[in-house]
Design a protein around this motif. Structure first.
Motif, mmCIF file in Angstrom:
data_model
loop_
_atom_site.group_PDB
_atom_site.id
_atom_site.type_symbol
_atom_site.label_atom_id
_atom_site.label_comp_id
_atom_site.label_asym_id
_atom_site.label_seq_id
_atom_site.Cartn_x
_atom_site.Cartn_y
_atom_site.Cartn_z
ATOM 1 N N VAL A 24 0.842 -1.204 0.000
ATOM 2 C CA VAL A 24 0.000 0.000 0.000
ATOM 3 C C VAL A 24 0.875 1.251 0.000
ATOM 4 C CG1 VAL A 24 -1.759 1.299 1.260
ATOM 5 C CG2 VAL A 24 -1.868 -1.173 1.194
ATOM 6 N N ILE A 25 1.957 1.224 0.783
ATOM 7 C CA ILE A 25 2.853 2.383 0.832
ATOM 8 C C ILE A 25 3.453 2.644 -0.553
ATOM 9 C CG2 ILE A 25 5.048 3.225 1.766
ATOM 10 C CD1 ILE A 25 4.336 1.974 4.377
ATOM 11 N N THR A 26 3.932 1.585 -1.209
ATOM 12 C CA THR A 26 4.515 1.746 -2.539
ATOM 13 C C THR A 26 3.459 2.239 -3.536
ATOM 14 O OG1 THR A 26 5.883 -0.155 -1.991
ATOM 15 C CG2 THR A 26 5.946 0.594 -4.270
ATOM 16 N N SER A 27 2.240 1.738 -3.396
ATOM 17 C CA SER A 27 1.167 2.086 -4.342
ATOM 18 C C SER A 27 0.890 3.584 -4.397
ATOM 19 C CB SER A 27 -0.134 1.378 -3.953
ATOM 20 O OG SER A 27 0.016 -0.001 -4.053
ATOM 21 N N LYS A 28 1.145 4.279 -3.268
ATOM 22 C CA LYS A 28 0.873 5.715 -3.207
ATOM 23 C C LYS A 28 1.549 6.470 -4.339
ATOM 24 C CE LYS A 28 1.842 6.804 1.216
ATOM 25 N NZ LYS A 28 1.949 7.575 2.462
ATOM 26 N N ILE A 30 2.646 5.250 -7.278
ATOM 27 C CA ILE A 30 2.626 4.622 -8.602
ATOM 28 C C ILE A 30 1.315 4.898 -9.334
ATOM 29 C CG2 ILE A 30 2.647 2.379 -9.768
ATOM 30 C CD1 ILE A 30 4.728 1.482 -7.803
#
Lengths: 107, 234
Positions: A24-28, A30
């Motif tokens: 979820v953190i990475t998705s922010k 992308i």
């Protein structure tokens, strides 16, 4: 059993949640139209395939008891059923259980 | 908080024809029976599925407990086998983001990421307005988790009636279902390569390291598939 079941459950869920959380953190950062997103999509499908191949060829649990060749045949037949039944998911899944249970008790 | 209309719409995706419900049900019955055989109580079994939900991790935990592994060992083994949830999350959540949704909701909703719910969402997200996709996803997730929990409880109670051959039959359903799904997903060069190379490299890396084979095989295969696909215009 040497260790507490309750602690084992907590540790397992924590080890599982970490990957989701970091995701979820990475998705922010992308965007769905970016190349990175496409790369991650490839990674998701390839890791899932790697996991599946591992479960079928080098299984854990009940499947260990069945010969490698029988497992392979069952997966292959079910895949053929899936393709000729115009991609119906119900036939191959139900068939797989019956076929493998039958083969492992009779061979 | 949660838009009820979209939540319900997502929830009832479980009834669709290509839904993972059968596979999910079969494999969690097997897990419930396995939990009973290694000495879990019914509360612990339900608690475990509720909290972890991703199946291969639960299987690893059960096996480690039988072998008497330490908590640290369990943590590492489960983390390695479930680390695939990371690329799965990153390839799904950017599709669900909308500025109107509170941040905390994403951190709670990511608990529902496991291959079954993920696949439903990947197939259906286009038909849902972006603003409500997270609510739809929560519906999908709650439905899948409910099936898993119910099946775990049922498996626990019928464990004594399941013989070895039935357990073996139940164990193959999930791999077969997802093999079909993966073959069904092979629509572009990139996807074909990701699936085919993933299976081959997953096995090859097993001979180097059984623990790391899924991650290393997946990473190598996915990256190769991505670049070859890009060179050929997908």
């Amino acid at each position: 059993m040497a260790i507490n079941i309750f602690l084992a459950i907590l540790v397992t869920s924590l080890a599982t949640y970490i990957s989701r959380f970091l995701g979820v953190i990475t998705s922010k950062k992308i965007k769905e139209t970016s190349k990175i997103f496409k790369w991650f999509n490839c990674l998701a499908y390839s890791t899932l395939s790697a996991l599946l191949a591992r479960i079928i060829i080098f299984p854990a649990g009940a499947l260990v008891e069945v010969d490698y060749f029988i497992r392979f045949i069952v997966v292959f037949i079910c895949l053929v059923v899936f393709l000729i039944s115009k991609r119906n998911f119900v036939y191959p899944t139900v068939l797989s259980a019956l076929l493998l249970a039958f083969l492992s008790s009779n061979l | 908080m949660i838009n009820t209309k979209y939540f319900i719409k997502g929830f009832f995706c479980i009834k669709s024809a290509n839904s993972p419900a059968i596979a999910l049900f079969a494999s969690f019955i097997a897990i419930g029976a396995l939990f009973k055989s290694i000495g879990f109580s019914i509360q612990e079994s339900i608690f475990s599925t509720l909290l972890t939900y991703a199946l291969p991790g639960s299987l690893i935990m059960a096996e480690s407990l039988i072998l008497g592994a330490s908590l640290l060992n369990i943590f590492l083994a489960v983390w390695l086998v479930n680390a695939r949830l990371y690329p799965m999350t990153v390839s799904l959540f950017p599709l669900l983001t909308h500025k109107s949704q509170p941040r905390l909701k994403y951190y709670l909703a990511c608990h529902f990421i496991a291959v079954s719910a993920w696949l439903i969402m990947k197939e259906n997200y286009k038909s849902v307005k972006r603003k409500y996709r997270l609510d739809f996803w929560i519906g999908v997730g709650v439905a899948n988790l409910s099936v898993a929990v119910l099946a775990t409880a049922l498996g626990f109670f019928i464990a004594d009636y399941l013989n070895k051959d039935m357990m073996i039959g139940l164990a193959i359903v999930n791999p077969v279902y997802f093999t079909c799904v993966m073959v069904g997903a092979m629509k572009t060069i990139q996807m074909c390569l990701a699936v085919i190379l993933g299976s081959i490299l997953g096995i090859l890396f097993y001979f180097i390291s059984p623990e790391w084979c899924i991650l290393l095989g997946g990473l190598t295969a996915g990256t190769l598939a991505f670049f070859i696909g890009e060179l050929h215009g997908n």
